[in-house]
Design an enzyme around this catalytic site. Structure first.
Site, PDB file in Angstrom:
ATOM      1  N   GLY A  27       0.811  -1.212   0.000  1.00 26.94           N
ATOM      2  CA  GLY A  27       0.000   0.000   0.000  1.00 26.94           C
ATOM      3  C   GLY A  27       0.845   1.262   0.000  1.00 26.94           C
ATOM      4  CB  CYS A 278       3.557   6.901  26.729  1.00 28.73           C
ATOM      5  SG  CYS A 278       3.933   7.814  28.209  1.00 28.73           S
TER       6      CYS A 278
HETATM    7  C1  LIG Z   1      -4.875   3.041   5.211  1.00 24.21           C
HETATM    8  C2  LIG Z   1      -3.541   2.415   4.913  1.00 24.21           C
HETATM    9  N1  LIG Z   1      -2.826   2.825   3.865  1.00 24.21           N
HETATM   10  C3  LIG Z   1      -1.646   2.297   3.549  1.00 24.21           C
HETATM   11  C4  LIG Z   1      -1.098   1.286   4.301  1.00 24.21           C
HETATM   12  C5  LIG Z   1       0.277   0.780   3.945  1.00 24.21           C
HETATM   13  O1  LIG Z   1       0.258  -0.487   3.379  1.00 24.21           O
HETATM   14  P1  LIG Z   1       1.589  -1.384   3.344  1.00 24.21           P
HETATM   15  O2  LIG Z   1       1.860  -1.792   4.752  1.00 24.21           O
HETATM   16  O3  LIG Z   1       1.212  -2.539   2.460  1.00 24.21           O
HETATM   17  O4  LIG Z   1       2.664  -0.567   2.755  1.00 24.21           O
HETATM   18  C6  LIG Z   1      -1.827   0.799   5.402  1.00 24.21           C
HETATM   19  C7  LIG Z   1      -1.358  -0.301   6.236  1.00 24.21           C
HETATM   20  O5  LIG Z   1      -0.460  -0.554   6.823  1.00 24.21           O
HETATM   21  C8  LIG Z   1      -3.068   1.387   5.723  1.00 24.21           C
HETATM   22  O6  LIG Z   1      -3.771   0.990   6.785  1.00 24.21           O
END
Ligand SMILES: Cc1ncc(COP(=O)(O)O)c(C=O)c1O
Length: 328
Positions: A27, A278
């Site tokens: 992602g 924290c």
């Molecule tokens: C909303 C969102 N976008 C992007 C990512 C990034 O994805 P990745 O870990 O496959 O790079 C994540 C998750 O970790 C996510 O929750």
């Protein structure tokens, strides 16, 4: 060929053509490609990008980078449920706006943004629209024509595919400068020989994700979980996120006046995450909760529970019992 069969499987889930998909390492890369690829493909003009205050770091960090490269970024606010107002989007558009990037569902509180309405506004103005669908694919419908988007990011490990694979949907005719230059893989958009293994994993996961019927049961279980917490803790527990416009598997709650990390630390065998960190003895709210205007007293007690397709009612009951033990 395995890679092409997998591409077709991802395309079937999103309702797009296989050639409109670029396999990525996940992602984060898909989001970076959408933002930087748009910026560097359109350097001929002033660049204004609109996003929100509650995006994942893999959107916010590239936005920070592009600001250093000369882009102007508008970060739209959200209300106390994490929802943005499409009218704010409309007002933020300028003649220099080259991209609007709004996440489909939030990774901390699960709030689902009005993507169809936002994408319609973008289209009216001839502006490219991207959504980060990492959290929503396989949980709610993410068909690109229904959403009306030009770019959409997928993170494989959020839908039971292996870690390290994802994809970016790129509507036919949408020009992006590659992040990785080289030979002509992925239609010239991402150089490097694809991993058939990872592509196969993502394709197989997309076949399973096509069937959203199990999510009905997940939603019911999640809602029973919330009802049990309210019955047990009354006003000492508060829901973070939108009460209805929310992913079916996400329950982010605050135990008022408590510290989320302390609660989780005292519960063995429960994998959940907190909404605050924290630092040097000071509680720092997550940027998402802060953008929603959650007070520190409430936000520091935030715990996010994520249910999966396999989560059973007995497991939820056990968590409610464990929480009672810790909080009594
Ligand atoms: C909303 C969102 N976008 C992007 C990512 C990034 O994805 P990745 O870990 O496959 O790079 C994540 C998750 O970790 C996510 O929750």
């Amino acid at each position: 060929m395995i890679v092409e069969r997998s591409r077709q499987q991802v395309a079937t889930l999103l309702g797009c053509a296989p050639e409109e998909l670029v396999f990525t390492s996940g992602g984060s890369e898909a989001n970076n490609f959408a933002l930087k690829g748009t910026f560097f493909a359109r350097r001929d003009r002033a660049a204004h990008i609109i996003t929100t205050q509650v995006e994942h770091p893999s959107i916010l960090a590239p936005c920070g980078f592009l600001e250093r490269e000369g882009a102007r970024i508008t970060y739209l606010p959200v209300d106390s449920t994490g929802l943005l107002d499409p009218d704010d989007l409309r007002r933020a558009i300028t003649p220099d706006t080259i991209l609007i990037s709004i996440m489909h569902a939030n990774n901390e509180v699960g709030t689902v943004q009005p993507i169809e309405a936002c994408a319609r506004i973008a289209r009216e103005h001839g502006i490219r629209f991207h959504t980060d669908a990492a959290q929503s694919v396989g949980k709610i419908s993410t068909r690109v024509e229904e959403l009306g988007v030009d770019l959409l990011s997928i993170a494989g490990h959020k839908l039971y595919a292996p870690k390290g694979v994802g994809a970016l949907y790129v509507r036919a005719g949408t020009k992006l400068e590659p992040l990785i230059h080289g030979a002509g893989h992925e239609g010239g958009r991402r150089a490097g020989t694809e991993s058939a293994l990872l592509a196969a994993g993502l394709g197989a996961a997309c076949v399973l994700a096509n069937d959203l019927t199990p999510m009905k049961g997940v939603r019911e279980l999640r809602d029973r979980f919330w009802t049990s917490l309210q019955a047990r803790f009354g006003r000492r527990v508060v829901l973070n996120g939108h009460p209805e416009k929310r992913l079916p598997n996400t329950l982010n709650v605050s135990f008022v006046g408590r510290v989320g990390a302390d609660i989780l630390g005292a519960m063995e065998g429960v994998a959940a995450s907190t909404g605050s960190a924290c630092h040097s003895g000071r509680i720092e709210l997550s940027p998402v909760l802060a953008a929603m205007g959650v007070t520190p007293e409430v936000g520091m007690g935030a715990v996010r529970f994520s249910l999966g397709r396999e989560t059973r009612a007995e497991e939820i009951s056990a968590v409610v019992e464990a929480l009672s033990g810790v909080l009594s």
